[in-house]
Scaffold this motif. Structure first.
Motif, short mmCIF file in Angstrom:
data_model
loop_
_atom_site.label_atom_id
_atom_site.label_comp_id
_atom_site.label_asym_id
_atom_site.label_seq_id
_atom_site.Cartn_x
_atom_site.Cartn_y
_atom_site.Cartn_z
N SER A 64 50.77 45.33 34.63
CA SER A 64 51.40 44.11 35.18
C SER A 64 50.38 42.98 35.13
CB SER A 64 51.84 44.34 36.63
OG SER A 64 50.71 44.51 37.46
N GLY A 65 50.85 41.78 35.40
CA GLY A 65 49.94 40.64 35.52
C GLY A 65 49.02 40.81 36.72
N ILE A 69 44.72 40.95 36.83
CA ILE A 69 43.77 40.22 37.69
C ILE A 69 42.83 41.21 38.37
CG2 ILE A 69 43.52 38.65 39.67
CD1 ILE A 69 46.42 37.70 39.12
N THR A 90 49.91 29.21 45.15
CA THR A 90 50.13 30.06 43.98
C THR A 90 50.88 31.29 44.44
OG1 THR A 90 49.06 31.37 42.23
CG2 THR A 90 47.84 31.16 44.27
N PHE A 91 51.20 32.17 43.49
CA PHE A 91 51.82 33.45 43.83
C PHE A 91 50.77 34.34 44.50
CE2 PHE A 91 53.12 37.84 42.49
CZ PHE A 91 54.19 37.92 43.37
N ALA A 93 49.75 37.33 44.23
CA ALA A 93 48.89 38.26 43.49
C ALA A 93 47.50 37.69 43.23
CB ALA A 93 49.54 38.65 42.17
N VAL A 136 44.75 28.88 38.39
CA VAL A 136 46.06 29.40 38.01
C VAL A 136 46.76 28.31 37.19
CG1 VAL A 136 48.28 30.27 38.87
CG2 VAL A 136 46.17 30.70 40.17
N ASP A 162 44.28 32.76 35.68
CA ASP A 162 45.56 33.42 35.96
C ASP A 162 46.62 32.66 35.15
OD1 ASP A 162 47.98 34.33 36.87
OD2 ASP A 162 47.40 34.39 38.98
N ALA A 164 49.48 33.94 34.22
CA ALA A 164 50.73 34.72 34.35
C ALA A 164 51.95 33.91 33.93
CB ALA A 164 50.89 35.21 35.78
N GLN A 165 51.94 32.62 34.28
CA GLN A 165 53.13 31.79 34.05
C GLN A 165 52.99 30.89 32.82
OE1 GLN A 165 53.94 29.57 37.65
NE2 GLN A 165 53.99 31.40 38.93
N SER A 186 51.21 37.76 32.58
CA SER A 186 52.29 38.62 33.09
C SER A 186 53.47 38.58 32.13
CB SER A 186 52.75 38.11 34.46
OG SER A 186 53.97 38.74 34.83
N PHE A 188 56.34 39.97 33.36
CA PHE A 188 57.43 40.22 34.29
C PHE A 188 58.71 39.67 33.63
CE2 PHE A 188 59.95 39.13 38.09
CZ PHE A 188 59.87 40.33 38.78
N LYS A 191 59.42 35.95 33.09
CA LYS A 191 58.42 35.06 32.49
C LYS A 191 58.87 34.59 31.10
CE LYS A 191 55.10 35.28 35.68
NZ LYS A 191 55.87 35.64 36.89
N ALA A 199 54.94 44.53 32.97
CA ALA A 199 53.96 44.59 31.87
C ALA A 199 53.01 43.41 32.01
CB ALA A 199 54.65 44.54 30.51
N TYR A 318 56.26 27.85 46.15
CA TYR A 318 56.26 28.96 47.07
C TYR A 318 56.37 28.38 48.46
CZ TYR A 318 54.82 31.36 42.91
OH TYR A 318 54.81 31.85 41.63
C1 LIG Z 1 50.67 33.04 39.20
C2 LIG Z 1 50.98 34.50 39.11
N1 LIG Z 1 49.96 35.38 39.17
C3 LIG Z 1 50.17 36.70 39.04
C4 LIG Z 1 51.44 37.22 38.86
C5 LIG Z 1 51.61 38.69 38.82
O1 LIG Z 1 52.25 39.16 37.69
P1 LIG Z 1 53.12 40.50 37.74
O2 LIG Z 1 54.40 40.17 38.45
O3 LIG Z 1 53.32 40.85 36.31
O4 LIG Z 1 52.33 41.52 38.47
C6 LIG Z 1 52.52 36.35 38.78
C7 LIG Z 1 53.88 36.87 38.54
O5 LIG Z 1 54.82 36.68 39.21
C8 LIG Z 1 52.30 34.95 38.92
O6 LIG Z 1 53.30 34.09 38.86
#
Ligand SMILES: Cc1ncc(COP(=O)(O)O)c(C=O)c1O
Length: 379
Positions: A64-65, A69, A90-91, A93, A136, A162, A164-165, A186, A188, A191, A199, A318
């Motif tokens: 996963s994303g 990290i 940010t998200f 994670a 990010v 990061d 991911a997006q 990511s 996901f 995405k 993944a 968020y």
């Molecule tokens: C900014 C950010 N970081 C990390 C992630 C984590 O990715 P994943 O959902 O693949 O674990 C996401 C995904 O939603 C994200 O948007």
């Protein structure tokens, strides 16, 4: 008021995936008949194809994303007693992984226009314990990387992007993910390049770090049952790699369609009082993984209710900045981060998925326009 009600989802993965059902089933069959479900050629080929998009020498498939990290931090040897600077807006994670390796997330404020980490806020947060910065590339646009890299170089800090997006986004001619020590991506399902499950990918130009990350994702084993490091199971499934290889050649098209929707929203909503449209800096591309605007004057939740009545989906990415999350209360009281806090109260993301029709986009614009033209007391 006259309008044609049209249900607009936030996204619709079936519209994206079902037209390539035959190719996806072929990929599934290829893995099924190979009997190779863990690691192997599908993973390796996807790793090199996807690393090329990120402009990096090495790609390491991840579960996963989030795990990308986590493994980046582990490979850099970051742990208890260390601090890592990341944005609060940010998200989860991004900071959750810092805490999971036993380090302390140190939250920085964001840019009010592009929503990304504000480089000017980084340096005052650096202490002798600081080991890394995680910018990010939020919503699909690169953070302002040159000042971040310059600060990191001056203070001897690692940089984990990061991304991911923002897979496929470009900063000053360079693809995101390839600018720092590591880039994390990511796949996901929602995405821009979405797998059919979880993944992710870790990218780097550093051969030694790539090798360490490869070990860490597989219990630190260089060969079976011989463990030189304490790692984990962070592997990308061969099945997801094979399915992603079907979708990867369409990435540019997904991005172009998202960008077209974003440009049309910008055109249709330009100059409207009450909303601040997303800014794309001229030195970078925005892949519009999200189309996020700010609603001024406390009207964000009223707008969301209005959209819901019109069957137009929206989302808040968020609603709570990370420094205010319950899970980080143990870090102690946090000084105000005015931009992150304002963004959490004001942002709303609109449907921007590649397969959205122009009629659906028009319905979103009409709903927002009607809301902005309605009397505040009537909302
Ligand atoms: C900014 C950010 N970081 C990390 C992630 C984590 O990715 P994943 O959902 O693949 O674990 C996401 C995904 O939603 C994200 O948007």
């Amino acid at each position: 008021m006259m309008f044609i009600q049209m249900k607009v989802p936030l996204l619709d993965l079936r519209r994206q995936n079902l037209p390539m059902e035959a190719e996806l089933l072929d990929a599934f069959r290829r893995v099924l008949t190979s009997g190779q479900f863990i690691q192997g050629p599908e993973v390796e080929q996807f790793e090199s194809e996807a690393a090329a998009v990120a402009g990096a020498r090495f790609g390491i498939g991840m579960s996963s994303g989030t795990d990308a990290i986590l493994v980046a931090l582990m490979a850099l040897g970051i742990g208890p007693g260390d601090e890592v600077i990341c944005p609060s807006f940010t998200f989860f994670a991004t900071a959750g992984c810092i805490a999971r390796v036993g380090a302390r997330p140190v939250f920085a404020d964001s840019c009010p226009e592009c929503f990304n980490l504000a480089p000017s806020g980084i340096e005052p947060l650096i202490t002798p314990r600081t080991k890394a910065i995680i910018p990010v590339h939020l919503f699909g646009q690169a953070a302002d990387m040159d000042p971040v890299l310059e600060i990191a170089r001056r203070h001897g800090l690692a940089v984990i992007e990061d991304a991911a997006q923002a897979f496929g986004a470009v900063y000053r001619g360079r693809p995101v993910g390839s600018l720092g020590d590591f880039g994390t991506i990511s796949f996901f399902p929602t995405k821009n390049l979405g797998a059919l499950g979880d993944a992710g990918l870790l990218v780097t130009d550093d051969e030694a770090l790539a090798e360490k990350a490869r070990l860490l994702r597989n219990h630190g084993a260089s060969r079976r049952y011989f463990h030189s490091l304490v790692g984990g199971n962070f592997r990308l499934d061969a099945l997801q790699a094979a399915l992603l290889r079907v979708k990867l050649p369409r990435l540019a098209e997904y991005t172009a369609r998202r960008q077209q929707h974003a440009a049309e929203y910008n055109r249709a909503l330009a100059g409207r009082d009450g909303v601040v449209l997303p800014t794309t800096h001229p030195d970078r591309t925005h892949i519009a993984n999200q189309y996020t605007l700010r609603v001024r004057g406390g009207g964000r939740d009223a707008l969301r209710r209005f959209l819901q009545e019109r069957a137009v989906a929206s989302e808040i990415y968020y609603p709570v900045p990370l420094h205010a999350q319950e899970s980080f209360r143990a870090l102690g009281p946090h000084p105000a981060l005015p931009v992150a806090e304002a963004l959490a109260d004001e942002v709303v993301s609109l449907p921007v998925f590649p397969e959205m029709t122009s009629e659906e986009r028009g319905a979103v614009v009409a709903a927002i326009t009607d809301f902005l033209e309605s009397e505040p007391e009537g909302r």
